[in-house]
Design an enzyme around this catalytic site. Structure first.
Site, PDB file in Angstrom:
ATOM      1  CE  LYS A  22       6.576   2.062   8.156  1.00 11.61           C
ATOM      2  NZ  LYS A  22       6.607   2.273   6.700  1.00 11.61           N
ATOM      3  CG  ASN A  23       2.564   2.259   6.757  1.00 12.17           C
ATOM      4  OD1 ASN A  23       3.709   2.696   6.641  1.00 12.17           O
ATOM      5  ND2 ASN A  23       2.252   0.993   6.524  1.00 12.17           N
ATOM      6  NE  ARG A  93       5.590   1.888  -2.767  1.00 14.42           N
ATOM      7  CZ  ARG A  93       6.007   1.871  -4.012  1.00 14.42           C
ATOM      8  NH1 ARG A  93       7.285   1.953  -4.285  1.00 14.42           N
ATOM      9  NH2 ARG A  93       5.159   1.788  -4.995  1.00 14.42           N
ATOM     10  CB  CYS A 117      10.278  -2.784   1.720  1.00 20.40           C
ATOM     11  SG  CYS A 117      10.766  -2.358   3.384  1.00 20.40           S
ATOM     12  NE  ARG A 122       5.797  -1.575  -2.232  1.00 18.01           N
ATOM     13  CZ  ARG A 122       6.044  -1.175  -0.984  1.00 18.01           C
ATOM     14  NH1 ARG A 122       7.275  -1.179  -0.548  1.00 18.01           N
ATOM     15  NH2 ARG A 122       5.085  -0.782  -0.192  1.00 18.01           N
ATOM     16  N   PRO A 123       3.918  -1.067  -8.609  1.00 21.61           N
ATOM     17  CG  PRO A 123       2.122  -1.880  -9.852  1.00 21.61           C
ATOM     18  CD  PRO A 123       3.145  -2.293  -8.830  1.00 21.61           C
ATOM     19  CB  ILE A 124       2.963   4.606  -8.570  1.00 21.36           C
ATOM     20  CG1 ILE A 124       3.903   4.970  -9.717  1.00 21.36           C
ATOM     21  CG2 ILE A 124       3.731   4.287  -7.317  1.00 21.36           C
ATOM     22  CD1 ILE A 124       4.506   6.341  -9.546  1.00 21.36           C
ATOM     23  CG  ASP A 125      -1.075   0.962 -12.120  1.00 17.11           C
ATOM     24  OD1 ASP A 125      -0.380   0.528 -11.185  1.00 17.11           O
ATOM     25  OD2 ASP A 125      -2.163   0.448 -12.439  1.00 17.11           O
ATOM     26  CD  GLN A 126      -5.137   1.336 -10.292  1.00 15.53           C
ATOM     27  OE1 GLN A 126      -6.275   1.777 -10.163  1.00 15.53           O
ATOM     28  NE2 GLN A 126      -4.711   0.804 -11.424  1.00 15.53           N
ATOM     29  CG  ASP A 305       3.045  -4.048   6.190  1.00 13.98           C
ATOM     30  OD1 ASP A 305       3.452  -4.478   5.094  1.00 13.98           O
ATOM     31  OD2 ASP A 305       2.879  -2.834   6.423  1.00 13.98           O
ATOM     32  NE  ARG A 397      12.114   2.049   5.241  1.00 14.20           N
ATOM     33  CZ  ARG A 397      11.470   1.544   4.211  1.00 14.20           C
ATOM     34  NH1 ARG A 397      12.075   0.702   3.412  1.00 14.20           N
ATOM     35  NH2 ARG A 397      10.235   1.876   3.956  1.00 14.20           N
TER      36      ARG A 397
HETATM   37  C1  UD1 Z   1       1.242   0.392   1.999  1.00 20.74           C
HETATM   38  C2  UD1 Z   1       2.129   0.322   3.215  1.00 20.74           C
HETATM   39  C3  UD1 Z   1       2.818  -1.029   3.300  1.00 20.74           C
HETATM   40  C4  UD1 Z   1       1.796  -2.157   3.217  1.00 20.74           C
HETATM   41  C5  UD1 Z   1       0.857  -1.966   2.037  1.00 20.74           C
HETATM   42  C6  UD1 Z   1      -0.290  -2.969   2.011  1.00 20.74           C
HETATM   43  C7  UD1 Z   1       2.815   2.627   3.456  1.00 20.74           C
HETATM   44  C8  UD1 Z   1       3.902   3.621   3.370  1.00 20.74           C
HETATM   45  N1  UD1 Z   1       3.115   1.382   3.117  1.00 20.74           N
HETATM   46  O1  UD1 Z   1       2.089   0.261   0.863  1.00 20.74           O
HETATM   47  O2  UD1 Z   1       3.506  -1.086   4.541  1.00 20.74           O
HETATM   48  O3  UD1 Z   1       2.487  -3.377   3.047  1.00 20.74           O
HETATM   49  O4  UD1 Z   1       0.283  -0.657   2.053  1.00 20.74           O
HETATM   50  O5  UD1 Z   1      -1.032  -2.871   3.185  1.00 20.74           O
HETATM   51  O6  UD1 Z   1       1.707   2.916   3.882  1.00 20.74           O
HETATM   52  N2  UD1 Z   1      -0.690  -1.448  -6.636  1.00 20.74           N
HETATM   53  C9  UD1 Z   1      -0.869  -1.293  -7.991  1.00 20.74           C
HETATM   54  N3  UD1 Z   1      -0.875  -0.010  -8.491  1.00 20.74           N
HETATM   55  C10 UD1 Z   1      -0.734   1.089  -7.706  1.00 20.74           C
HETATM   56  C11 UD1 Z   1      -0.560   0.912  -6.321  1.00 20.74           C
HETATM   57  C12 UD1 Z   1      -0.548  -0.376  -5.812  1.00 20.74           C
HETATM   58  O7  UD1 Z   1      -1.001  -2.252  -8.736  1.00 20.74           O
HETATM   59  O8  UD1 Z   1      -0.758   2.209  -8.226  1.00 20.74           O
HETATM   60  C13 UD1 Z   1      -0.695  -2.804  -6.048  1.00 20.74           C
HETATM   61  C14 UD1 Z   1       0.613  -3.145  -5.340  1.00 20.74           C
HETATM   62  O9  UD1 Z   1       1.590  -3.633  -6.236  1.00 20.74           O
HETATM   63  C15 UD1 Z   1       0.146  -4.197  -4.367  1.00 20.74           C
HETATM   64  C16 UD1 Z   1      -1.263  -3.715  -3.978  1.00 20.74           C
HETATM   65  O10 UD1 Z   1      -1.662  -2.834  -5.025  1.00 20.74           O
HETATM   66  O11 UD1 Z   1       0.044  -5.442  -5.001  1.00 20.74           O
HETATM   67  C17 UD1 Z   1      -1.339  -2.998  -2.663  1.00 20.74           C
HETATM   68  O12 UD1 Z   1      -0.397  -1.949  -2.635  1.00 20.74           O
HETATM   69  P1  UD1 Z   1      -0.603  -0.655  -1.723  1.00 20.74           P
HETATM   70  O13 UD1 Z   1      -1.724  -0.904  -0.783  1.00 20.74           O
HETATM   71  O14 UD1 Z   1      -0.675   0.545  -2.596  1.00 20.74           O
HETATM   72  O15 UD1 Z   1       0.736  -0.601  -0.940  1.00 20.74           O
HETATM   73  P2  UD1 Z   1       1.589   0.671  -0.558  1.00 20.74           P
HETATM   74  O16 UD1 Z   1       0.690   1.872  -0.415  1.00 20.74           O
HETATM   75  O17 UD1 Z   1       2.768   0.754  -1.451  1.00 20.74           O
END
Ligand code: UD1
Length: 430
Positions: A22-23, A93, A117, A122-126, A305, A397
């Site tokens: 899926k991912n 997501r 979920c 779950r920030p997206i700053d990166q 996961d 999902r």
């Molecule tokens: C993806 C997977 C999810 C899995 C996760 C970790 C998808 C759609 N989802 O989620 O199933 O649980 O990887 O393997 O592929 N973070 C930041 N800033 C950012 C982005 C992330 O601080 O901009 C932090 C998150 O809060 C978390 C960590 O980085 O603590 C890992 O997150 P990330 O690997 O990005 O998870 P997702 O891509 O959301």
């Protein structure tokens, strides 16, 4: 409201076929709009998240034809807008991948803030930092993220945390930027590699995916391709734990055993037998399992996961186990439901201390998120008596035909919609 009804007790025995990841599929679908030429994607899992993303792609003029249940032909030649604000997209997501894909191709994109979920903040700053480093002007306002650039150009980007989403997203945009991009401290998950391989099959130049430094040489355009998605590591892992927790014996087919090593290692440690073949894996649990300690980590560590599935299994194993969640801060919400089934688990911060019990009892429970929902299904499969699970929309999902696959392994599980369906099931299972 749809629910699963489950009568626990049968060891799961037989064979199960794992679907596409899926991912990986979500990144690949988004990437498929980056060319005007047709793209054929095979081994696409038929789950809600992919359906929602396809709908979002269609909302801006992409043509997506289903050639069969697991194959689509995507034609994004006539995309007519760069704004995705489809009501459903907020729920998943991976909506943010459309940002990287559209920014790469059109240098402009606007997408609703992602949902998914509720397992932490779950920030997206990166992601945003990466787009800005490539020269995009990024704004977040009124629930939308917009990114625009006159000229996207490569850069050296160091990720502050290891993130799958941001690594893939920056890779998407950088593929069609001018010049070279280097992503340091990149995520190494198999689906990052799969998206990179897919982009390379469209003419991108990405090296190093699967290591923590990814080097991308921007290309002017991408072309069509035919590509088959890798098997789903987490679906496979879930069935591995289904064998473990039910003391069953399952041949899990269409997997890449290498992607499952951290899961196999823990299962062996707690007493399972594992046999590895080229593209399948047999998991058997001939006796009561024992305790262990486990901490979730980025790949190749133990996946977050799979955390609810291992914790649920350990709750029935002998001795005291400790499970530490290091990726998401709010991923123990299912513990309350397991306690209602008889588990003895105490959560302190990001750690669960688990005292193994001999058995669970069936209960009415709710799936708090996708993977926790799957773990509760596993719990119900071994519980004494009947369980009814609400909010299965989360489970759907990410798991295709979950009840059907479990039934083929000997489980008593059905999707029900009414009290009448529930009564029918109870009569049938006696
Ligand atoms: C993806 C997977 C999810 C899995 C996760 C970790 C998808 C759609 N989802 O989620 O199933 O649980 O990887 O393997 O592929 N973070 C930041 N800033 C950012 C982005 C992330 O601080 O901009 C932090 C998150 O809060 C978390 C960590 O980085 O603590 C890992 O997150 P990330 O690997 O990005 O998870 P997702 O891509 O959301």
């Amino acid at each position: 409201m749809e629910q699963y009804i489950i009568k626990g007790g049968s060891p799961l025995v037989g064979e199960v076929e794992i679907g596409g990841a899926k991912n990986a599929a979500l990144g690949i679908l988004a990437a498929s709009v980056m060319t005007t030429e047709p793209v054929i994607i095979e081994n696409l899992p038929d789950v809600r998240d992919t359906a929602v993303l396809i709908q979002a792609m269609e909302s801006i003029g992409t043509r997506v034809e289903r050639l069969d249940r697991h194959t689509v032909r995507v034609n994004a030649a006539n995309i007519s807008g760069y704004t995705i604000d489809d009501g459903y997209i907020k729920k998943i997501r991976a909506s943010y991948y459309m940002l990287g894909a559209l920014l790469g191709r059109f240098k402009t994109a606007e997408v609703a803030l992602p949902g998914g979920c509720n397992i932490g903040s779950r920030p997206i700053d990166q992601h945003l930092k990466g787009f800005r480093a490539l020269g995009a002007k990024v704004e977040v306002s009124r629930g939308m993220i917009s990114a625009k650039s006159e000229n996207l150009s490569g850069n050296h980007i160091y990720m502050d945390v290891v993130t799958v989403g941001a690594t893939i997203n920056i890779m998407l945009a950088a593929t069609l930027a001018t010049g070279k991009t280097i992503i340091e401290n990149a995520a190494k998950e198999p689906h990052v590699v799969d998206v990179a391989n897919f982009l390379n099959s469209m003419g991108a130049s990405i090296k190093g995916a699967g290591t923590d430094v990814i080097r991308i040489k921007g290309v002017e355009r991408l072309h069509g391709t035919t590509y088959s998605i890798i098997p789903d590591q987490i679906e496979a892992g879930t069935f591995m734990f289904a064998a473990a927790i039910t003391k069953g014996d399952i041949m899990i087919k269409n997997v890449i055993p290498k992607h499952l090593e951290s899961i196999s290692a823990k299962l062996i440690e707690i007493g399972c037998e594992i046999e590895e073949f080229d593209d399948c894996l047999r998991v058997a649990a001939p006796r009561r399992l024992t305790n262990t300690h486990v901490k979730t980590l980025p790949y190749p560590g133990f996946p977050t996961d799979m955390q609810p599935q291992i914790a649920t299994t350990l709750a029935l194993s002998e001795g005291t186990s400790i499970v530490t969640e290091s990726i998401f801060e709010n991923r123990f919400k299912y513990v309350g439901e397991l306690q209602r089934m008889g588990a003895n688990i105490k959560v302190e911060g990001n750690t669960a201390i688990i005292e193994g019990v001999d058995s669970f009892t069936g209960a009415g429970i709710s799936a708090p998120d996708l993977r926790a929902g799957a773990a509760l299904v596993l719990a119900a499969l071994v519980a004494d008596g009947i369980s009814i699970i609400d909010d299965i929309v989360y489970i759907e999902r990410g798991y295709e035909d979950f009840p059907e696959k479990l039934t083929a392994l000997g489980a008593s599980i059905e999707k029900v919609e009414s009290e009448r369906d529930i009564q029918k099931f109870k009569l049938k299972v006696g």
